[in-house]
Design a protein around this motif. Structure first.
Motif, short mmCIF file in Angstrom:
data_model
loop_
_atom_site.label_atom_id
_atom_site.label_comp_id
_atom_site.label_asym_id
_atom_site.label_seq_id
_atom_site.Cartn_x
_atom_site.Cartn_y
_atom_site.Cartn_z
N UNK A 169 13.14 3.49 -3.12
CA UNK A 169 12.78 3.63 -1.69
C UNK A 169 14.01 3.81 -0.80
N UNK A 170 13.77 4.46 0.33
CA UNK A 170 14.78 4.60 1.37
C UNK A 170 14.46 3.68 2.56
N UNK A 171 13.27 3.07 2.52
CA UNK A 171 12.79 2.25 3.63
C UNK A 171 12.33 0.89 3.14
N UNK A 172 12.45 -0.11 4.01
CA UNK A 172 11.97 -1.47 3.72
C UNK A 172 10.45 -1.51 3.65
N UNK A 173 9.81 -0.68 4.48
CA UNK A 173 8.35 -0.68 4.57
C UNK A 173 7.80 0.67 4.13
N UNK A 174 6.57 0.67 3.65
CA UNK A 174 5.98 1.91 3.15
C UNK A 174 5.67 2.90 4.26
N UNK A 175 5.63 2.46 5.52
CA UNK A 175 5.35 3.40 6.62
C UNK A 175 6.61 4.12 7.11
N UNK A 176 7.77 3.80 6.53
CA UNK A 176 9.01 4.48 6.90
C UNK A 176 9.59 4.04 8.22
N UNK B 276 11.19 1.09 8.89
CA UNK B 276 12.41 0.30 8.79
C UNK B 276 13.23 0.77 7.59
N UNK B 277 14.37 1.41 7.83
CA UNK B 277 15.19 1.88 6.71
C UNK B 277 15.85 0.73 5.95
N UNK B 278 16.12 0.95 4.66
CA UNK B 278 16.90 -0.03 3.89
C UNK B 278 18.30 -0.09 4.49
N UNK B 279 18.79 -1.27 4.73
CA UNK B 279 20.09 -1.43 5.36
C UNK B 279 21.04 -2.22 4.46
N UNK B 280 22.32 -1.87 4.56
CA UNK B 280 23.36 -2.65 3.90
C UNK B 280 23.67 -3.86 4.76
N UNK B 281 24.58 -4.72 4.28
CA UNK B 281 24.98 -5.88 5.08
C UNK B 281 25.68 -5.46 6.36
N UNK C 251 0.85 -1.18 0.00
CA UNK C 251 0.00 0.00 0.00
C UNK C 251 0.89 1.23 0.00
N UNK C 252 0.55 2.20 -0.80
CA UNK C 252 1.39 3.38 -0.98
C UNK C 252 0.59 4.64 -0.71
N UNK C 253 1.25 5.61 -0.12
CA UNK C 253 0.59 6.85 0.27
C UNK C 253 0.27 7.77 -0.89
#
Length: 199
Positions: free
Chosen positions: A163-170, A172-177, A14-16
Motif C-alpha cells: 500500500x501507499x496509503x494508511x487507509x483504503x480510501x487513499x 491518508x498516505x503512509x508516512x515515515x517518521x 474493505x478493499x475496492x
C-alpha cells in the motif's frame, strides 16, 4: 493454539478490488508455528534438545522453533502484522529473520531489484509493515522510492499489493517518521522517474 487466544476470524478492512483483498489476506496471514516434539532442536543451529527449553521459543516472524542463542533479536510489535503476535510490546524473532528484514531494507534503498526479489522469495518478508528501530519508521515502499529503481517500486505496489496509503480510501498516505509520503521520499532524493509514476 500456541499463538494465543486471537479470534479465528478478523476483519482486515474493505478493499475496492479482489486483488487488494487477497493481498491483505496474504500479508496478514501469520506463519504456522512449528510443532514442538520431544527432542526437537533449533532450526538454525541444529543444537541438541538441550538448546530448547521446556517452553519452546518460536520466532514470531517465521514460526520456527529456535534456541535463545539464535533468537537474540526483538522487534517492536509494529514491525509485524497484528495477526502475528498477541499484542506483545516486543516480539522475539530469529536471527535469520532479523538479518533478512534488514538486508531487504538495505537492497530496497540501494535499488537492487534482483536481490530484493530473492530475499522476498523466502516468504518471510513483511511488505505491509514498517521497519522500526530507534527513530526510524519507514515502509518498504519508502525504501524503494529512496533507492530510485522504478521497476522495484512498481513490483512492490503493482505485483505485491504494497500500500501507499494508511487507509483504503487513499485519504491518508503512509508516512515515515519524518512525515514524508512515498512521493515525498522520491522528491527528497530527486528520484524523478518515481515521482512521475507516483503522481
Amino acid at each position: 493454539d500456541p499463538q494465543g487466544t486471537r479470534p479465528a476470524y478478523i476483519t482486515m478492512g474493505f478493499y475496492g478490488t479482489e486483488e487488494g483483498a487477497l493481498a491483505a489476506c496474504r500479508n496478514n496471514a501469520p506463519p504456522v508455528w512449528a510443532e514442538p516434539v520431544k527432542g526437537c532442536v533449533c532450526y538454525m543451529c541444529q543444537g541438541d534438545g538441550k538448546n530448547l527449553h521446556k517452553t519452546p521459543l518460536h520466532c514470531r516472524n517465521c514460526g520456527q522453533l529456535v534456541c535463545r542463542k539464535c533468537s537474540k533479536s526483538r522487534w517492536p510489535q509494529g514491525m509485524l502484522p497484528p495477526t502475528y503476535h498477541n499484542n506483545e510490546r516486543t516480539v522475539r524473532v530469529c536471527d535469520a529473520c532479523n538479518h533478512l528484514a534488514w538486508n531487504f531494507r538495505r537492497v530496497l534503498k540501494e535499488g537492487e531489484r534482483t536481490r530484493a526479489l530473492e530475499l522476498c522469495a523466502s516468504g518471510n518478508v513483511n511488505i505491509w509493515t514498517p521497519f522500526l528501530v530507534e527513530s526510524v519508521r519507514e515502509y518498504p515502499v519508502h525504501c524503494a522510492a529512496e533507492g530510485g529503481n522504478l521497476e522495484l517500486l512498481r513490483w512492490l505496489v503493482d505485483e505485491l499489493g504494497c500500500p501507499l496509503y494508511e487507509t483504503t480510501d487513499g485519504a491518508a498516505p503512509l508516512l515515515t517518521q519524518k512525515g514524508d509520503s512515498v512521493l515525498g521520499v522520491a522528491a527528497r532524493y530527486q528520484r524523478t522517474e518515481g515521482m512521475r509514476w507516483l503522481v
